[in-house]
Design an enzyme around this catalytic site. Structure first.
Site: not given
Ligand code: MRU
Length: 346
Positions: A47, A238, A249
């Site tokens: 994460g 991200d 993701k």
């Protein structure tokens, strides 16, 4: 949040090993930069915000036993080499680079001090990154909760929860905040092939927190939307480019396309440290490719023929045009993104 994702305890970074969840709760005491690099690469900690925090502690661990009688230039060589090593662990989440650059700048700001003082300063900086993340997640969560109507059902992907940050998470943090506001919220969690962060982590932390969650396979999202079971989609990020294109993701882009087809709001929840305004668009975001065995024999079971060709990108990029808003600790940013980012981040 049911557990602490990462903390500094007994002179080491204590993390929960996320590869063991949900069947076992195992904590690891990380004492060296090599152990931290391995934990990040293997997704024991994962994460975007969490790997930034982990890398900051990794940088400190790399020099904490450096002999103070040695020349200072060697101290900085060791620190810089460790920072380069940590940067090589995962390429996509910009929070990793953001945290390591902050550690490097922080060391340079006290470069004329004694080695022991610089070490202490680096530990304080890593602890500050951890503490700030706790506050940022809460601010972000309540900024996003105002977008969520009572009685909503939210679809999320991967794990952008407490396990992906220091505490509350980003996309899942918005859900925690909406529940704390007294709203009745239900969640659908995508399984998230191939490493199943949705099935293993998001459902686990939501259930532990007493929130109504239903697990679906990734390929069920279109049908669930067609059945009008979903009111909005919230995911994490991200890396977000200057024009709003967003890496998250693998499978996030699928959801954004489906959301447009079904006229559902699609939100990205991310702290300011996930925005990379140096990149003009999503095409420039480096996309991590992972071991093919995660697809062909993930979790110990072979599910494809030996030697089959495999493509395993860990992230995809959702074009800005499919995103309704970004939820950040500074507030909600609506289109036009490029000019609004300039106003928010100046
Ligand atoms: O490969 P992972 O598990 O590190 O990927 C995580 C994600 O894609 C998350 O959605 C993202 O980092 C946001 S976390 C708040």
């Amino acid at each position: 949040m049911p557990v602490k994702t990462i903390e500094w305890a007994n002179h080491s970074a204590r993390i929960i090993d996320q590869t063991r969840l949900p069947t076992e709760i195992v904590y690891l005491n990380i004492e060296t930069v090599e152990q931290m690099g391995e934990a990040i690469k293997m997704l024991r900690i994962r994460g975007a915000p969490a790997i930034g925090i982990a890398a900051a502690f990794g940088a400190y661990l790399s020099i904490r036993n450096f002999p103070s009688a040695q020349p200072k230039a060697r101290f900085f060589d060791a620190l810089n080499a460790a920072i380069e090593y940590l940067k090589s662990t995962r390429p996509t989440a910009v929070n990793l680079f953001w945290a390591l650059d902050r550690m490097q700048t922080s060391a340079q700001s006290v470069q004329n001090e004694e080695i022991e003082t610089i070490k202490r300063h680096l530990l304080e900086q890593a602890l500050a990154i951890l503490e700030e993340d706790r506050a940022i997640c809460r601010q972000l969560a309540f900024a996003g909760a105002d977008l969520i109507k009572d009685g909503s059902t939210i679809l999320t992907h991967c794990n952008a929860g407490g396990l992906a940050t220091s505490e509350w998470g980003t996309a899942v943090g918005v859900i925690y905040a909406a529940v704390e506001q007294g709203k009745n919220i239900r969640v659908f969690a995508d399984e998230t092939r191939p490493l199943l962060q949705g099935a293993r982590l998001t459902t686990w932390e939501l259930m532990e927190s007493g929130i109504d969650v239903t697990l679906i396979c990734d390929n069920m999202a279109a049908f669930v939307m067609q059945q009008q079971r979903i009111d909005c989609i919230i995911v994490g990020a991200d890396r977000i480019a200057r024009n709003g294109d967003t890496a998250n993701k693998i499978g996030t882009y699928n959801l954004a396309v489906l959301a447009e087809k079904h006229k559902l709001p699609f939100y990205i929840a991310a702290p300011v440290s996930t925005f990379d305004l140096t990149l003009t668009s999503g095409e420039k975001i480096p996309i991590e490719e992972r071991d093919p065995r995660e697809i062909t024999e993930g979790f110990g079971t072979r599910t494809a023929p030996e030697n089959v060709k495999v493509y395993n990108p860990a992230f995809d990029v959702t074009p800005n045009s499919l995103i309704h808003a970004f939820i950040t600790e500074k507030g909600v940013i609506k289109p036009p993104f490029e000019s609004n980012f300039q106003k928010f981040f100046k």
